[in-house]
Design a protein around this motif. Structure first.
Motif, PDB file in Angstrom:
ATOM      1  N   ARG A   1       0.834  -1.198   0.000  1.00 42.92           N
ATOM      2  CA  ARG A   1       0.000   0.000   0.000  1.00 42.92           C
ATOM      3  C   ARG A   1       0.868   1.247   0.000  1.00 42.92           C
ATOM      4  O   ARG A   1       0.495   2.299  -0.516  1.00 42.92           O
ATOM      5  N   SER A   2       2.060   1.116   0.575  1.00 46.12           N
ATOM      6  CA  SER A   2       3.030   2.201   0.622  1.00 46.12           C
ATOM      7  C   SER A   2       4.396   1.592   0.880  1.00 46.12           C
ATOM      8  O   SER A   2       4.521   0.377   1.093  1.00 46.12           O
ATOM      9  N   LEU A   3       5.425   2.418   0.880  1.00 40.85           N
ATOM     10  CA  LEU A   3       6.768   1.936   1.175  1.00 40.85           C
ATOM     11  C   LEU A   3       6.829   1.268   2.529  1.00 40.85           C
ATOM     12  O   LEU A   3       7.600   0.320   2.740  1.00 40.85           O
ATOM     13  N   MET A   4       5.996   1.709   3.446  1.00 43.66           N
ATOM     14  CA  MET A   4       6.035   1.220   4.825  1.00 43.66           C
ATOM     15  C   MET A   4       5.048   0.092   5.101  1.00 43.66           C
ATOM     16  O   MET A   4       5.063  -0.462   6.194  1.00 43.66           O
ATOM     17  N   GLN A   5       4.177  -0.223   4.131  1.00 43.72           N
ATOM     18  CA  GLN A   5       3.114  -1.177   4.464  1.00 43.72           C
ATOM     19  C   GLN A   5       2.869  -2.202   3.370  1.00 43.72           C
ATOM     20  O   GLN A   5       2.437  -1.867   2.269  1.00 43.72           O
ATOM     21  N   GLU A   6       3.137  -3.461   3.691  1.00 46.89           N
ATOM     22  CA  GLU A   6       2.805  -4.583   2.814  1.00 46.89           C
ATOM     23  C   GLU A   6       1.316  -4.892   2.949  1.00 46.89           C
ATOM     24  O   GLU A   6       0.750  -4.820   4.036  1.00 46.89           O
ATOM     25  N   THR A   7       0.679  -5.239   1.823  1.00 42.69           N
ATOM     26  CA  THR A   7      -0.742  -5.575   1.813  1.00 42.69           C
ATOM     27  C   THR A   7      -0.949  -6.852   0.997  1.00 42.69           C
ATOM     28  O   THR A   7      -0.543  -6.915  -0.154  1.00 42.69           O
ATOM     29  N   MET A   8      -1.558  -7.843   1.607  1.00 44.85           N
ATOM     30  CA  MET A   8      -1.833  -9.112   0.943  1.00 44.85           C
ATOM     31  C   MET A   8      -3.335  -9.375   0.898  1.00 44.85           C
ATOM     32  O   MET A   8      -4.093  -8.860   1.721  1.00 44.85           O
ATOM     33  N   GLY A   9      -3.737 -10.205  -0.061  1.00 49.06           N
ATOM     34  CA  GLY A   9      -5.154 -10.483  -0.234  1.00 49.06           C
ATOM     35  C   GLY A   9      -5.506 -11.932   0.049  1.00 49.06           C
ATOM     36  O   GLY A   9      -4.651 -12.820   0.067  1.00 49.06           O
ATOM     37  N   TYR A  10      -6.799 -12.152   0.264  1.00 49.14           N
ATOM     38  CA  TYR A  10      -7.338 -13.507   0.428  1.00 49.14           C
ATOM     39  C   TYR A  10      -8.794 -13.485   0.004  1.00 49.14           C
ATOM     40  O   TYR A  10      -9.390 -12.402  -0.166  1.00 49.14           O
ATOM     41  N   LEU A  11      -9.351 -14.658  -0.182  1.00 51.23           N
ATOM     42  CA  LEU A  11     -10.772 -14.770  -0.516  1.00 51.23           C
ATOM     43  C   LEU A  11     -11.552 -15.111   0.740  1.00 51.23           C
ATOM     44  O   LEU A  11     -11.201 -16.049   1.464  1.00 51.23           O
ATOM     45  N   GLU A  12     -12.585 -14.336   1.002  1.00 57.04           N
ATOM     46  CA  GLU A  12     -13.449 -14.661   2.134  1.00 57.04           C
ATOM     47  C   GLU A  12     -14.076 -16.041   1.876  1.00 57.04           C
ATOM     48  O   GLU A  12     -14.725 -16.254   0.855  1.00 57.04           O
ATOM     49  N   GLY A  13     -13.828 -16.966   2.782  1.00 58.00           N
ATOM     50  CA  GLY A  13     -14.263 -18.339   2.569  1.00 58.00           C
ATOM     51  C   GLY A  13     -13.164 -19.217   1.998  1.00 58.00           C
ATOM     52  O   GLY A  13     -13.372 -20.417   1.798  1.00 58.00           O
ATOM     53  N   GLY A  14     -12.010 -18.626   1.720  1.00 59.40           N
ATOM     54  CA  GLY A  14     -10.864 -19.395   1.241  1.00 59.40           C
ATOM     55  C   GLY A  14     -10.936 -19.708  -0.246  1.00 59.40           C
ATOM     56  O   GLY A  14     -11.894 -19.354  -0.945  1.00 59.40           O
ATOM     57  N   SER A  15      -9.902 -20.391  -0.726  1.00 64.41           N
ATOM     58  CA  SER A  15      -9.843 -20.759  -2.143  1.00 64.41           C
ATOM     59  C   SER A  15     -11.017 -21.634  -2.551  1.00 64.41           C
ATOM     60  O   SER A  15     -11.369 -21.703  -3.728  1.00 64.41           O
ATOM     61  N   ASP A  16     -11.619 -22.308  -1.583  1.00 62.90           N
ATOM     62  CA  ASP A  16     -12.747 -23.202  -1.879  1.00 62.90           C
ATOM     63  C   ASP A  16     -13.905 -22.454  -2.532  1.00 62.90           C
ATOM     64  O   ASP A  16     -14.635 -23.030  -3.348  1.00 62.90           O
ATOM     65  N   VAL A  17     -14.076 -21.173  -2.183  1.00 59.75           N
ATOM     66  CA  VAL A  17     -15.137 -20.357  -2.788  1.00 59.75           C
ATOM     67  C   VAL A  17     -14.935 -20.270  -4.294  1.00 59.75           C
ATOM     68  O   VAL A  17     -15.880 -20.412  -5.088  1.00 59.75           O
ATOM     69  N   LEU A  18     -13.690 -20.039  -4.702  1.00 49.69           N
ATOM     70  CA  LEU A  18     -13.367 -19.963  -6.129  1.00 49.69           C
ATOM     71  C   LEU A  18     -13.474 -21.329  -6.786  1.00 49.69           C
ATOM     72  O   LEU A  18     -14.050 -21.467  -7.880  1.00 49.69           O
ATOM     73  N   LEU A  19     -12.928 -22.353  -6.135  1.00 47.90           N
ATOM     74  CA  LEU A  19     -12.947 -23.704  -6.718  1.00 47.90           C
ATOM     75  C   LEU A  19     -14.378 -24.181  -6.960  1.00 47.90           C
ATOM     76  O   LEU A  19     -14.684 -24.754  -8.015  1.00 47.90           O
ATOM     77  N   LYS A  20     -15.257 -23.951  -6.009  1.00 47.63           N
ATOM     78  CA  LYS A  20     -16.649 -24.392  -6.158  1.00 47.63           C
ATOM     79  C   LYS A  20     -17.355 -23.648  -7.295  1.00 47.63           C
ATOM     80  O   LYS A  20     -18.175 -24.225  -8.010  1.00 47.63           O
ATOM     81  N   LYS A  21     -17.021 -22.369  -7.453  1.00 47.10           N
ATOM     82  CA  LYS A  21     -17.632 -21.593  -8.535  1.00 47.10           C
ATOM     83  C   LYS A  21     -17.111 -22.068  -9.892  1.00 47.10           C
ATOM     84  O   LYS A  21     -17.872 -22.126 -10.873  1.00 47.10           O
ATOM     85  N   MET A  22     -15.827 -22.432  -9.955  1.00 46.94           N
ATOM     86  CA  MET A  22     -15.274 -22.993 -11.186  1.00 46.94           C
ATOM     87  C   MET A  22     -15.933 -24.330 -11.496  1.00 46.94           C
ATOM     88  O   MET A  22     -16.294 -24.620 -12.646  1.00 46.94           O
ATOM     89  N   GLU A  23     -16.114 -25.138 -10.470  1.00 47.26           N
ATOM     90  CA  GLU A  23     -16.785 -26.431 -10.641  1.00 47.26           C
ATOM     91  C   GLU A  23     -18.211 -26.234 -11.148  1.00 47.26           C
ATOM     92  O   GLU A  23     -18.658 -26.928 -12.076  1.00 47.26           O
ATOM     93  N   GLN A  24     -18.932 -25.284 -10.574  1.00 45.99           N
ATOM     94  CA  GLN A  24     -20.299 -24.995 -10.999  1.00 45.99           C
ATOM     95  C   GLN A  24     -20.333 -24.570 -12.466  1.00 45.99           C
ATOM     96  O   GLN A  24     -21.195 -25.027 -13.238  1.00 45.99           O
ATOM     97  N   PHE A  25     -19.405 -23.706 -12.858  1.00 44.97           N
ATOM     98  CA  PHE A  25     -19.309 -23.245 -14.241  1.00 44.97           C
ATOM     99  C   PHE A  25     -19.152 -24.442 -15.182  1.00 44.97           C
ATOM    100  O   PHE A  25     -19.808 -24.539 -16.231  1.00 44.97           O
ATOM    101  N   ILE A  26     -18.282 -25.365 -14.803  1.00 43.14           N
ATOM    102  CA  ILE A  26     -17.993 -26.541 -15.642  1.00 43.14           C
ATOM    103  C   ILE A  26     -19.214 -27.449 -15.756  1.00 43.14           C
ATOM    104  O   ILE A  26     -19.605 -27.867 -16.860  1.00 43.14           O
ATOM    105  N   LEU A  27     -19.828 -27.733 -14.623  1.00 40.70           N
ATOM    106  CA  LEU A  27     -20.961 -28.667 -14.627  1.00 40.70           C
ATOM    107  C   LEU A  27     -22.167 -28.083 -15.362  1.00 40.70           C
ATOM    108  O   LEU A  27     -22.877 -28.796 -16.079  1.00 40.70           O
ATOM    109  N   GLU A  28     -22.389 -26.800 -15.191  1.00 36.25           N
ATOM    110  CA  GLU A  28     -23.541 -26.169 -15.848  1.00 36.25           C
ATOM    111  C   GLU A  28     -23.406 -26.153 -17.364  1.00 36.25           C
ATOM    112  O   GLU A  28     -24.405 -26.045 -18.080  1.00 36.25           O
ATOM    113  N   ARG A  29     -22.186 -26.242 -17.859  1.00 37.39           N
ATOM    114  CA  ARG A  29     -21.959 -26.231 -19.305  1.00 37.39           C
ATOM    115  C   ARG A  29     -21.699 -27.619 -19.856  1.00 37.39           C
ATOM    116  O   ARG A  29     -21.196 -27.786 -20.970  1.00 37.39           O
TER     117      ARG A  29
END
Length: 433
Positions: free
Chosen positions: A187-215
């Motif tokens: 965020r600045s020279l003095m402050q490191e900023t990292m990200g995460y997904l609320e609910g963890g990577s599983d939130v993304l994985l399940k949405k990818m799985e849903q996308f695949i199955l629906e198609r």
């Protein structure tokens, strides 16, 4: 070439992303996964009542392919950013780290070494083309910039405890991209900023799985294939539990070391190139603590009495409670410690925690676990760009990539997404929907 029937091997983020891209182009897709769940190293497990990832993941501000996917799947609102702290445990003392102020306060280096270290970090942050650094030796590059003393204090133990006998034969591009990715996530020279997904990577994985199955895509869990069926030099199908299933192409996202066994028709010279790619396994201890170990998200370690390169207190990123600590042992399978039980490695980490925090008491430990993965870290020596075998193999219709193809970038879901797109382009090109 439209509407092929394509098999994807592996349901980690790369395999899922490859399937998504193929389905968008109108192909029929089946994913085969040996595990009982999707996700690979990003998969979630139940840790004493808490759903958490087997191995820690974090997001940096330069992870643009990931941001694009989150937007596509309408998950951008799940992305959270945290101002994180970093520590450095050196010779029995925990120092603040990761800011100019912390560097100036560190008593393990002189002023000249500190200046050279800071200058190198600033220089590395600005590198845009890593090709010239591919042929350079990482430790020689670091020593040249920061000096022998600073290298021994700040880097030597990290290399040796992660890469062992390979530590003096690693590409400068490999380490440089890691420095740059973290340096740009500030965020600045003095402050490191990292990200995460609320609910963890599983939130993304399940949405990818849903996308695949629906198609119309299909995901087959606990279904490792026996081999790829090849007829006159071309993929004809796969064999699963002795049954042959026809397909037009196979895209493997499993560790490429499995490929020669799955595709015995590959020519010897290509197999030799695969065999030249080495990996370091990991045994990752995970502890649930009833109170925080430290204020740091990650803590690098250089102490002769501690045989891990660092600990990651993941709960200081995602603000979860209780505290979650990951402690990875990277080591070749020939290392005597690899033969030790998970319980022995867990107890070793617990013993270390008292050194990292004198107030720590073993009664803080609420739950403990250890995961192992054989292909955790690809060894990337100088010249690794040219070492990597082609994604397009000599068997017509068989394509492959694994985490080694992220090079020179770090292992992350972001790179899984990017490499998956490149892999699909190699396999079927851009045909449109």
């Amino acid at each position: 070439m439209t509407n092929q029937r394509i098999v994807v091997l592996g349901a980690g983020p790369m395999g899922l992303m490859a399937a998504m891209e193929l389905l968008k182009q109108g192909h029929q897709v089946d994913i085969y996964e040996r595990d009982d769940r999707i996700g690979g190293m990003s998969a979630t497990f139940n840790f004493d009542g808490l759903d958490i990832e087997r191995y820690y993941h974090f997001i940096c501000k330069t992870d643009f392919p990931l941001f694009q996917l989150l937007d596509e799947l309408k998950l951008s609102d799940k992305l959270r950013w945290t101002d994180t702290k970093m520590g450095f445990f050196y010779n029995g003392k925990l120092y603040k780290w990761g800011t100019p102020t912390a560097l100036l306060a560190f008593d393990g280096l002189g002023w000249i070494s500190k200046f050279r270290y800071g200058l190198h970090a600033m220089y590395t942050k600005g590198i845009k083309d890593w090709r010239p650094y591919d042929g350079m030796n990482a430790t020689a590059w670091l020593r040249k910039w920061i000096g022998e003393r600073a290298y021994n204090v700040l880097w030597k133990s990290l290399f040796e405890l992660k890469l062992f006998e390979y530590s003096e034969n690693i590409s400068a591009a490999w380490i440089g991209t890691r420095i740059k990715r973290v340096a740009l996530s500030r965020r600045s020279l003095m402050q490191e900023t990292m990200g995460y997904l609320e609910g963890g990577s599983d939130v993304l994985l399940k949405k990818m799985e849903q996308f695949i199955l629906e198609r119309g895509g299909r995901i087959h869990l606990k279904s490792g294939i026996d081999r790829v069926e090849v007829n006159e030099g071309k993929v004809a199908g796969i064999v699963v539990n002795g049954e042959t299933i026809a397909c037009d192409s196979v895209i493997s996202t499993a560790p490429i070391q499995y490929v020669p066994r799955l595709v015995p028709e590959l020519p010897a010279d290509f197999v030799k190139r695969i065999d030249a790619i080495k990996n370091i396994p990991v045994a990752c201890v995970i502890l649930k603590l009833k109170q925080p170990l430290s204020e740091n998200f990650w803590m690098n370690i250089n102490d002769p009495s501690i045989q891990i390169p660092g600990v990651i207190e993941y709960s200081n990123l995602n603000r979860m409670s209780p505290s979650i600590v990951y402690a990875p042992f990277y080591m070749p399978k020939t290392h005597p410690k690899w033969a030790q039980s998970n319980d022995a490695l867990i107890e070793e980490v617990i013993d270390y925690l008292k050194k990292l925090n004198p107030n720590f008491d073993p009664t803080w430990v609420l739950a403990k676990h250890c995961h192992r993965y054989e292909f955790a870290q690809t060894i990337c020596p100088p010249g690794f760009y040219d070492m990597l075998p082609s994604m397009r193999t000599p068997v017509d219709g068989f394509f492959m990539a694994d985490t080694g193809y992220y090079y020179p970038e770090d292992r992350s879901i972001n790179e899984s997404i990017e490499v998956a797109k490149t892999l699909v382009k190699a396999a079927v090109g851009n045909q449109g929907s």
